[in-house]
Enzyme design. Sequence first.
Site, PDB file in Angstrom:
ATOM      1  N   HIS A   1     -35.007  -2.827 -20.561  1.00 29.56           N
ATOM      2  CA  HIS A   1     -35.937  -1.865 -21.170  1.00 29.56           C
ATOM      3  C   HIS A   1     -37.233  -2.542 -21.577  1.00 29.56           C
ATOM      4  O   HIS A   1     -37.248  -3.426 -22.435  1.00 29.56           O
ATOM      5  CB  HIS A   1     -35.285  -1.240 -22.411  1.00 29.56           C
ATOM      6  CG  HIS A   1     -35.988  -0.017 -22.904  1.00 29.56           C
ATOM      7  ND1 HIS A   1     -35.688   1.250 -22.469  1.00 29.56           N
ATOM      8  CD2 HIS A   1     -36.990   0.133 -23.799  1.00 29.56           C
ATOM      9  CE1 HIS A   1     -36.465   2.133 -23.073  1.00 29.56           C
ATOM     10  NE2 HIS A   1     -37.274   1.480 -23.881  1.00 29.56           N
TER      11      HIS A   1
ATOM     12  N   ASP B   1     -41.360  -1.216 -22.426  1.00 26.15           N
ATOM     13  CA  ASP B   1     -42.211  -0.040 -22.614  1.00 26.15           C
ATOM     14  C   ASP B   1     -43.666  -0.278 -22.250  1.00 26.15           C
ATOM     15  O   ASP B   1     -44.560   0.426 -22.744  1.00 26.15           O
ATOM     16  CB  ASP B   1     -42.123   0.434 -24.070  1.00 26.15           C
ATOM     17  CG  ASP B   1     -40.932   1.339 -24.320  1.00 26.15           C
ATOM     18  OD1 ASP B   1     -40.826   2.374 -23.638  1.00 26.15           O
ATOM     19  OD2 ASP B   1     -40.098   1.011 -25.185  1.00 26.15           O
TER      20      ASP B   1
ATOM     21  N   GLU C   1     -36.229   7.541 -20.764  1.00 24.62           N
ATOM     22  CA  GLU C   1     -35.728   7.374 -22.128  1.00 24.62           C
ATOM     23  C   GLU C   1     -35.731   8.708 -22.868  1.00 24.62           C
ATOM     24  O   GLU C   1     -36.693   9.075 -23.516  1.00 24.62           O
ATOM     25  CB  GLU C   1     -36.569   6.339 -22.887  1.00 24.62           C
ATOM     26  CG  GLU C   1     -35.971   5.978 -24.225  1.00 24.62           C
ATOM     27  CD  GLU C   1     -36.718   4.864 -24.923  1.00 24.62           C
ATOM     28  OE1 GLU C   1     -36.142   4.263 -25.839  1.00 24.62           O
ATOM     29  OE2 GLU C   1     -37.875   4.602 -24.553  1.00 24.62           O
TER      30      GLU C   1
ATOM     31  N   HIS D   1     -33.560  10.611 -27.291  1.00 27.40           N
ATOM     32  CA  HIS D   1     -34.376   9.613 -27.977  1.00 27.40           C
ATOM     33  C   HIS D   1     -34.144   9.835 -29.468  1.00 27.40           C
ATOM     34  O   HIS D   1     -32.991   9.956 -29.889  1.00 27.40           O
ATOM     35  CB  HIS D   1     -35.850   9.697 -27.559  1.00 27.40           C
ATOM     36  CG  HIS D   1     -36.656   8.539 -28.051  1.00 27.40           C
ATOM     37  ND1 HIS D   1     -37.685   8.677 -28.947  1.00 27.40           N
ATOM     38  CD2 HIS D   1     -36.566   7.211 -27.784  1.00 27.40           C
ATOM     39  CE1 HIS D   1     -38.200   7.480 -29.217  1.00 27.40           C
ATOM     40  NE2 HIS D   1     -37.545   6.576 -28.529  1.00 27.40           N
TER      41      HIS D   1
ATOM     42  N   HIS E   1     -29.751   5.050 -28.295  1.00 31.11           N
ATOM     43  CA  HIS E   1     -30.403   6.152 -29.028  1.00 31.11           C
ATOM     44  C   HIS E   1     -29.483   7.324 -29.363  1.00 31.11           C
ATOM     45  O   HIS E   1     -29.883   8.198 -30.137  1.00 31.11           O
ATOM     46  CB  HIS E   1     -31.633   6.687 -28.276  1.00 31.11           C
ATOM     47  CG  HIS E   1     -32.877   5.900 -28.492  1.00 31.11           C
ATOM     48  ND1 HIS E   1     -33.575   5.914 -29.682  1.00 31.11           N
ATOM     49  CD2 HIS E   1     -33.554   5.055 -27.683  1.00 31.11           C
ATOM     50  CE1 HIS E   1     -34.618   5.125 -29.585  1.00 31.11           C
ATOM     51  NE2 HIS E   1     -34.626   4.579 -28.385  1.00 31.11           N
TER      52      HIS E   1
ATOM     53  N   HIS F   1     -30.702  -0.757 -24.429  1.00 32.75           N
ATOM     54  CA  HIS F   1     -31.304  -1.580 -25.486  1.00 32.75           C
ATOM     55  C   HIS F   1     -30.689  -1.232 -26.836  1.00 32.75           C
ATOM     56  O   HIS F   1     -31.241  -0.485 -27.619  1.00 32.75           O
ATOM     57  CB  HIS F   1     -32.837  -1.467 -25.503  1.00 32.75           C
ATOM     58  CG  HIS F   1     -33.391  -0.080 -25.696  1.00 32.75           C
ATOM     59  ND1 HIS F   1     -33.054   0.992 -24.919  1.00 32.75           N
ATOM     60  CD2 HIS F   1     -34.295   0.398 -26.604  1.00 32.75           C
ATOM     61  CE1 HIS F   1     -33.707   2.069 -25.320  1.00 32.75           C
ATOM     62  NE2 HIS F   1     -34.465   1.730 -26.351  1.00 32.75           N
TER      63      HIS F   1
ATOM     64  N   ASP G   1     -36.684  -4.513 -25.138  1.00 35.57           N
ATOM     65  CA  ASP G   1     -37.546  -3.472 -25.720  1.00 35.57           C
ATOM     66  C   ASP G   1     -38.942  -4.002 -26.027  1.00 35.57           C
ATOM     67  O   ASP G   1     -39.577  -3.607 -27.004  1.00 35.57           O
ATOM     68  CB  ASP G   1     -36.929  -2.845 -26.968  1.00 35.57           C
ATOM     69  CG  ASP G   1     -37.492  -1.456 -27.258  1.00 35.57           C
ATOM     70  OD1 ASP G   1     -38.303  -0.939 -26.452  1.00 35.57           O
ATOM     71  OD2 ASP G   1     -37.135  -0.866 -28.300  1.00 35.57           O
TER      72      ASP G   1
END
Length: 392
Positions: free
Chosen positions: A22, A24, A127, A154, A195, A216, A323
Site C-alpha cells: 500500500h 498512497d 481502498e 475505508h 480498515h 496495511h 502506507d
Amino acid sequence: MSTDRLAHVRDLLAAHPLIDGHNDLPWAARDLARYDWDQVDIATDLTGRTHTDLARLRSGGVGAQFWSVFVPSNLPGSAAVTATLEQIDAVHHLIGRYAGDLGLARTADEVEQVFRSGRIASLLGAEGGQSIDCSLGTLRLLYVLGVRYMTLTHNDNNPWADSATDEPAHGGLTDFGREVVREMNRIGMMVDLSHVSADTMRDALAVTEVPVIFSHSSARAVCDSPRNAPDDVLESLRDNNGVIMVTFVPAFVSQAVADWRAEAWAAAPAAGVDPKDHVAFSAFAAERMAKVPVPTATLADVVKHFEHIREVAGIDHIGVGGDYDGVDVLPEGLEDVSGYPRLFAALADLGWSDEDLVKVAGGNLLRVMREVEAGARQAQQTRGPSLVTFTP
C-alpha cells in the site's frame, strides 16, 4: 545493525521481489498537483514533498508496489466511482511515463516478469467499497482496469460492510457484502480486510473461498487500535492461508501514538471536524501536533508486530504494507520508502533466516495471488457474473 547485515539484505532484495501492499502516492499527486507528473516528477528527488520517488524506491529494494487508488469514504457514490477512475488513470499514466523503471503487473507471473526485467512491478489496489457504489458491474470493471485488491471499507461504514472506525451498523457484512466477497473471489480480485471492523473481518473470512489479505494493518495485541487485527482473526487468517501486510503507521504500531490519535479523534467533533473524514481529520491532527506533540514511533515498535504475528499466525502469513504517502509522519528508521532494508536487517538480527525474509518480502503475497488466480479460474467454470443488485 551491521553494515554487512544491511548489505546482505540488499542483496537478498535484489534477487527476490519486495512487494509493498500500500502506497498512497497517487492521492498525494492529486493533492499536490492534480496528477501533473511534471510537477510531481518521481525521477527527481522529492524528499520533503513525498515519501516516494524512484531513487528512494531503488534504495529501499522495492521490487513491486501496490499503488493505492484511494478516494475518501465520505464521497457520495457516483463521485467516489469517478474519483477512483481518475486515480486509476493517474496510475496508468505514472507507469507509462516511467516505463523504463515501472511495469504494469496484473498477475503473480507478471510481477516476477517485470521484476526480472529490472523494473518495479506496479499493481493497483482500491481502498474502500465506496469505489463501486454498490454495483457488482463496477467492481468487475475495476478488475478489467487492473485493480487487484479492494479494501472492503475505508473510515466510514458503507451500505454493506462495517468499518473499523465507525459505529457498527450491520454487525459485519450484509448479505450483499457477502455477495461482494464471493464475486471478488470469482473474478480474481483479492479481498482486503484493512480498515474493516473485526466482525467484518470474521464474516469475510467465513465467506471467502480463497485467501484474503490485509494490505496495511498490524497486530491489535501489540497496539490496541481498531485498525489492527485481533489474535483470533490472525489465527483464522492462518487457517485461510492469507497474509497480513504489516503497516508502519505510527498510530497502528505504537500504543503511545495510538492513544494520542484516540484523543485527537475524540476532540475533533468539538472543532467541527468529522474524524472519519480523512482529509479534514488529517489537517486537524497536523494542527493539533503543534500544540500537543505526538509521541515518536520507532522501527523497534514495528518489529514487535512482525514478531507477534509470526508467533500467532506463522511465518507464511506475513507481508509488508508501509502506507507511505498516506500519513504525514513515519517511525524513526522508516521515514520513507528507502527504509525497508533496515527493517529486514532488524528482523535478521533477531534470527530470522533468509528464507523467512524472502517469504515476508513478497513470497507469501505471491502465493496468495496465485491461489486467488487459481480460485477464480475454477469458480468461472461453474458460475457466471453475479446479477445480484443492492437493495437498501
